[in-house]
Design a protein around this motif. Structure first.
Motif, PDB file in Angstrom:
ATOM      1  N   GLY A 108       0.808  -1.206   0.000  1.00 13.70           N
ATOM      2  CA  GLY A 108       0.000   0.000   0.000  1.00 13.70           C
ATOM      3  C   GLY A 108       0.844   1.259   0.000  1.00 13.70           C
ATOM      4  N   GLU A 109       0.484   2.175   0.873  1.00 15.51           N
ATOM      5  CA  GLU A 109       1.123   3.486   0.885  1.00 15.51           C
ATOM      6  C   GLU A 109       2.580   3.440   1.326  1.00 15.51           C
ATOM      7  OE1 GLU A 109      -1.421   5.794   3.349  1.00 15.51           O
ATOM      8  OE2 GLU A 109      -3.139   5.600   2.010  1.00 15.51           O
ATOM      9  N   LEU A 110       2.999   2.344   1.961  1.00 18.34           N
ATOM     10  CA  LEU A 110       4.393   2.242   2.381  1.00 18.34           C
ATOM     11  C   LEU A 110       5.317   1.809   1.249  1.00 18.34           C
ATOM     12  CD1 LEU A 110       4.776   0.756   5.978  1.00 18.34           C
ATOM     13  CD2 LEU A 110       5.504   2.971   5.114  1.00 18.34           C
ATOM     14  N   THR A 111       4.768   1.277   0.157  1.00 22.33           N
ATOM     15  CA  THR A 111       5.612   0.787  -0.932  1.00 22.33           C
ATOM     16  C   THR A 111       6.559   1.855  -1.466  1.00 22.33           C
ATOM     17  OG1 THR A 111       3.986  -0.878  -1.574  1.00 22.33           O
ATOM     18  CG2 THR A 111       5.633  -0.282  -3.204  1.00 22.33           C
ATOM     19  N   PRO A 112       6.091   3.071  -1.793  1.00 25.34           N
ATOM     20  CA  PRO A 112       7.043   4.085  -2.281  1.00 25.34           C
ATOM     21  C   PRO A 112       8.136   4.415  -1.273  1.00 25.34           C
ATOM     22  CG  PRO A 112       4.785   4.746  -2.751  1.00 25.34           C
ATOM     23  CD  PRO A 112       4.703   3.559  -1.837  1.00 25.34           C
ATOM     24  N   THR A 113       7.789   4.452   0.020  1.00 34.18           N
ATOM     25  CA  THR A 113       8.793   4.749   1.051  1.00 34.18           C
ATOM     26  C   THR A 113       9.851   3.652   1.102  1.00 34.18           C
ATOM     27  OG1 THR A 113       7.147   5.927   2.363  1.00 34.18           O
ATOM     28  CG2 THR A 113       9.146   5.205   3.504  1.00 34.18           C
ATOM     29  N   ILE A 114       9.409   2.409   1.036  1.00 31.09           N
ATOM     30  CA  ILE A 114      10.352   1.288   1.058  1.00 31.09           C
ATOM     31  C   ILE A 114      11.290   1.366  -0.145  1.00 31.09           C
ATOM     32  CG2 ILE A 114      10.551  -1.225   0.864  1.00 31.09           C
ATOM     33  CD1 ILE A 114       7.840  -1.381   2.359  1.00 31.09           C
ATOM     34  N   LEU A 115      10.727   1.576  -1.326  1.00 28.19           N
ATOM     35  CA  LEU A 115      11.551   1.616  -2.537  1.00 28.19           C
ATOM     36  C   LEU A 115      12.506   2.801  -2.514  1.00 28.19           C
ATOM     37  CD1 LEU A 115       8.924   0.671  -5.273  1.00 28.19           C
ATOM     38  CD2 LEU A 115      10.486  -0.820  -4.022  1.00 28.19           C
ATOM     39  N   GLU A 116      12.039   3.946  -2.044  1.00 25.45           N
ATOM     40  CA  GLU A 116      12.916   5.120  -1.966  1.00 25.45           C
ATOM     41  C   GLU A 116      14.070   4.888  -0.995  1.00 25.45           C
ATOM     42  OE1 GLU A 116      10.316   8.259  -0.879  1.00 25.45           O
ATOM     43  OE2 GLU A 116       9.262   8.291  -2.815  1.00 25.45           O
ATOM     44  N   THR A 117      13.773   4.264   0.143  1.00 26.30           N
ATOM     45  CA  THR A 117      14.827   3.970   1.121  1.00 26.30           C
ATOM     46  C   THR A 117      15.866   3.033   0.526  1.00 26.30           C
ATOM     47  OG1 THR A 117      13.292   4.256   2.967  1.00 26.30           O
ATOM     48  CG2 THR A 117      15.293   2.988   3.395  1.00 26.30           C
ATOM     49  N   PHE A 118      15.398   1.968  -0.143  1.00 30.93           N
ATOM     50  CA  PHE A 118      16.322   0.994  -0.727  1.00 30.93           C
ATOM     51  C   PHE A 118      17.172   1.635  -1.819  1.00 30.93           C
ATOM     52  CE2 PHE A 118      17.486  -2.284  -3.761  1.00 30.93           C
ATOM     53  CZ  PHE A 118      18.056  -3.240  -2.937  1.00 30.93           C
ATOM     54  N   ARG A 119      16.546   2.413  -2.703  1.00 29.58           N
ATOM     55  CA  ARG A 119      17.294   3.026  -3.808  1.00 29.58           C
ATOM     56  C   ARG A 119      18.301   4.051  -3.310  1.00 29.58           C
ATOM     57  NH1 ARG A 119      11.663   3.379  -6.972  1.00 29.58           N
ATOM     58  NH2 ARG A 119      11.834   1.489  -8.254  1.00 29.58           N
ATOM     59  N   ALA A 120      17.947   4.768  -2.247  1.00 32.05           N
ATOM     60  CA  ALA A 120      18.886   5.747  -1.698  1.00 32.05           C
ATOM     61  C   ALA A 120      20.104   5.053  -1.105  1.00 32.05           C
ATOM     62  CB  ALA A 120      18.191   6.599  -0.635  1.00 32.05           C
ATOM     63  N   ARG A 121      19.893   3.910  -0.492  1.00 32.07           N
ATOM     64  CA  ARG A 121      21.001   3.173   0.120  1.00 32.07           C
ATOM     65  C   ARG A 121      21.821   2.404  -0.909  1.00 32.07           C
ATOM     66  NH1 ARG A 121      18.318   0.235   5.458  1.00 32.07           N
ATOM     67  NH2 ARG A 121      17.978   2.110   6.718  1.00 32.07           N
ATOM     68  N   HIS A 122      21.161   1.937  -1.959  1.00 34.72           N
ATOM     69  CA  HIS A 122      21.828   1.054  -2.923  1.00 34.72           C
ATOM     70  C   HIS A 122      21.496   1.513  -4.345  1.00 34.72           C
ATOM     71  CE1 HIS A 122      22.515  -1.459   0.574  1.00 34.72           C
ATOM     72  NE2 HIS A 122      21.227  -1.430   0.806  1.00 34.72           N
ATOM     73  N   PRO A 123      22.049   2.632  -4.776  1.00 34.09           N
ATOM     74  CA  PRO A 123      21.720   3.163  -6.105  1.00 34.09           C
ATOM     75  C   PRO A 123      22.174   2.264  -7.251  1.00 34.09           C
ATOM     76  CG  PRO A 123      23.549   4.380  -5.117  1.00 34.09           C
ATOM     77  CD  PRO A 123      22.997   3.501  -4.039  1.00 34.09           C
ATOM     78  N   GLY A 124      23.081   1.347  -6.986  1.00 35.22           N
ATOM     79  CA  GLY A 124      23.558   0.456  -8.038  1.00 35.22           C
ATOM     80  C   GLY A 124      22.700  -0.769  -8.232  1.00 35.22           C
ATOM     81  N   CYS A 125      21.608  -0.879  -7.474  1.00 38.82           N
ATOM     82  CA  CYS A 125      20.746  -2.053  -7.594  1.00 38.82           C
ATOM     83  C   CYS A 125      19.424  -1.656  -8.239  1.00 38.82           C
ATOM     84  CB  CYS A 125      20.488  -2.679  -6.221  1.00 38.82           C
ATOM     85  SG  CYS A 125      19.539  -4.221  -6.291  1.00 38.82           S
ATOM     86  N   GLU A 126      19.076  -2.314  -9.316  1.00 37.49           N
ATOM     87  CA  GLU A 126      17.817  -2.058 -10.022  1.00 37.49           C
ATOM     88  C   GLU A 126      16.714  -2.938  -9.433  1.00 37.49           C
ATOM     89  OE1 GLU A 126      15.798  -2.803 -14.434  1.00 37.49           O
ATOM     90  OE2 GLU A 126      17.949  -3.164 -14.089  1.00 37.49           O
ATOM     91  N   ILE A 127      15.542  -2.356  -9.199  1.00 32.40           N
ATOM     92  CA  ILE A 127      14.394  -3.111  -8.706  1.00 32.40           C
ATOM     93  C   ILE A 127      13.437  -3.369  -9.863  1.00 32.40           C
ATOM     94  CG2 ILE A 127      12.379  -3.105  -7.194  1.00 32.40           C
ATOM     95  CD1 ILE A 127      13.918  -1.483  -5.208  1.00 32.40           C
ATOM     96  N   GLN A 128      13.149  -4.631 -10.101  1.00 35.73           N
ATOM     97  CA  GLN A 128      12.154  -5.017 -11.100  1.00 35.73           C
ATOM     98  C   GLN A 128      10.951  -5.595 -10.364  1.00 35.73           C
ATOM     99  OE1 GLN A 128      14.088  -7.748 -13.788  1.00 35.73           O
ATOM    100  NE2 GLN A 128      15.347  -6.151 -14.730  1.00 35.73           N
ATOM    101  N   MET A 129       9.758  -5.041 -10.624  1.00 35.34           N
ATOM    102  CA  MET A 129       8.555  -5.444  -9.899  1.00 35.34           C
ATOM    103  C   MET A 129       7.648  -6.291 -10.785  1.00 35.34           C
ATOM    104  SD  MET A 129       7.713  -1.974  -7.723  1.00 35.34           S
ATOM    105  CE  MET A 129       6.532  -2.848  -6.686  1.00 35.34           C
ATOM    106  N   ARG A 130       7.009  -7.282 -10.149  1.00 36.77           N
ATOM    107  CA  ARG A 130       6.110  -8.175 -10.881  1.00 36.77           C
ATOM    108  C   ARG A 130       4.913  -8.491 -10.000  1.00 36.77           C
ATOM    109  NH1 ARG A 130       7.150 -14.430 -12.945  1.00 36.77           N
ATOM    110  NH2 ARG A 130       4.939 -14.942 -13.136  1.00 36.77           N
ATOM    111  N   GLU A 131       3.726  -8.361 -10.569  1.00 34.71           N
ATOM    112  CA  GLU A 131       2.508  -8.681  -9.815  1.00 34.71           C
ATOM    113  C   GLU A 131       2.286 -10.188  -9.781  1.00 34.71           C
ATOM    114  OE1 GLU A 131      -2.250  -7.507  -9.584  1.00 34.71           O
ATOM    115  OE2 GLU A 131      -1.085  -7.061 -11.395  1.00 34.71           O
ATOM    116  N   THR A 132       1.892 -10.689  -8.619  1.00 30.98           N
ATOM    117  CA  THR A 132       1.497 -12.089  -8.485  1.00 30.98           C
ATOM    118  C   THR A 132      -0.022 -12.141  -8.269  1.00 30.98           C
ATOM    119  OG1 THR A 132       1.848 -12.105  -6.088  1.00 30.98           O
ATOM    120  CG2 THR A 132       3.724 -12.691  -7.490  1.00 30.98           C
TER     121      THR A 132
END
Length: 307
Positions: A108-132
């Motif tokens: 939900g609403e925490l998803t953008p916060t989680i992704l922003e935190t991860f990307r800020a810490r690890h800019p060299g890692c690409e996140i690919q998302m897939r719906e199940t």
């Protein structure tokens, strides 16, 4: 009998031969000569003090001692390979690709916060998302198609680890706009006994679907099951068509509003939680880094998001 412990390459040769039961195919897999494979197996048998294979001109078979050794050794060898893989991933750092599965609205609403935190810490890692989909919520994770999964609980699988709860929310009942229950301010789980709810098509664990769509009411009355569904959009379309009703998470009212479906709050249903889940044996530096980002976002929110 040798007093030394068997070496790793000897044990690997034994496991391959125990699987193939053919010296030629074993040699091909190990990229060795057949003579070298035979020599390695003989050294292992001397170290153990007993024959591990019965050899004839027509067949190769495990002896009882060999069969027992394969049974004991295979899981240890697999665990060792996984441990080395995790150590290698950690040594390489978090750069690369992290594949994240999500069920429905995910966190939900925490998803953008989680992704922003991860990307800020690890800019060299690409996140690919897939719906199940809830027909098989754990399948893509088990198949290695995603590394982590944001999914609805419960998840009670021996090969999967359930991490922090990200979201906890009440449940509502999805009904057609002209349904008698659509005029109610709230509903009870007992109301399910008088209407058709949906089953599920696919290998979703029984306990998972039974939590979200219980087979009986709290008083023990059976809940009629209708057509099986495989995706959430399919479920909403069938509700709108008057084919049945279904309990869903309250966040659905924000993320999937429809003019032909009404969402009525439950007054007695337990909340539904979303957590991050991963394969226990498949944990890497990237998965651990993402879980850290989840925990940071949850702490910053004062605990799991509640709607």
């Amino acid at each position: 009998m040798d007093s030394r412990l068997p070496e790793r390459h000897e044990l690997e040769a034994f496991l391959v031969l125990a699987e193939e039961l053919h010296f030629g195919r074993t040699a091909e897999r190990l990229r060795l000569s057949q003579a070298r494979v035979s020599q390695t197996i003989r050294k292992l048998e001397r170290a153990i003090g007993a024959p591990l294979f019965e050899r004839t001109s027509r067949r190769v078979a495990l002896t009882p001692i060999g069969a027992r050794l394969r049974e004991d050794l295979a899981p240890l060898h697999r665990a060792m390979g996984e441990a080395i893989g995790r150590a290698t991933a950690a040594a390489r750092g978090v750069d690369g690709v992290l594949r994240l599965g999500f069920l429905g609205a995910g966190a939900g609403e925490l998803t953008p916060t989680i992704l922003e935190t991860f990307r800020a810490r690890h800019p060299g890692c690409e996140i690919q998302m897939r719906e199940t989909h809830f027909a098989d919520p754990l399948g893509p994770l088990r198949a290695g198609e995603v590394d982590l999964l944001l999914t609805r609980l419960p998840v009670e699988e021996p090969d999967l680890t359930v991490g922090p709860v990200v979201l906890s929310e009440p449940r509502v009942l999805a009904v057609p706009a002209r349904h008698p229950l659509a005029r109610r301010r709230s509903v009870s789980l007992e109301d399910l006994a008088r209407h058709t709810v949906f089953g599920v098509v696919g290998p979703a664990p029984d306990y998972w679907w039974d939590f979200h769509v219980p087979p009986t009411t709290p008083s023990g009355k059976p809940v009629p099951r209708g057509q099986g569904v495989a995706t959430f959009q399919e479920l909403l379309a069938l509700v709108a068509a008057g084919q049945g009703i279904s309990p869903v998470a309250a966040s659905v009212t924000r993320y999937y509003p429809r003019p032909d479906v009404v969402f009525v709050p439950f007054d007695d249903a337990p909340p539904t939680d979303v957590a991050v889940v991963w394969r226990t044996a498949g944990a890497t530096a990237r998965t651990r880094a993402f879980v850290d980002a989840v925990e940071h976002a949850v702490r910053g929110h004062g605990g799991p998001a509640r709607h």
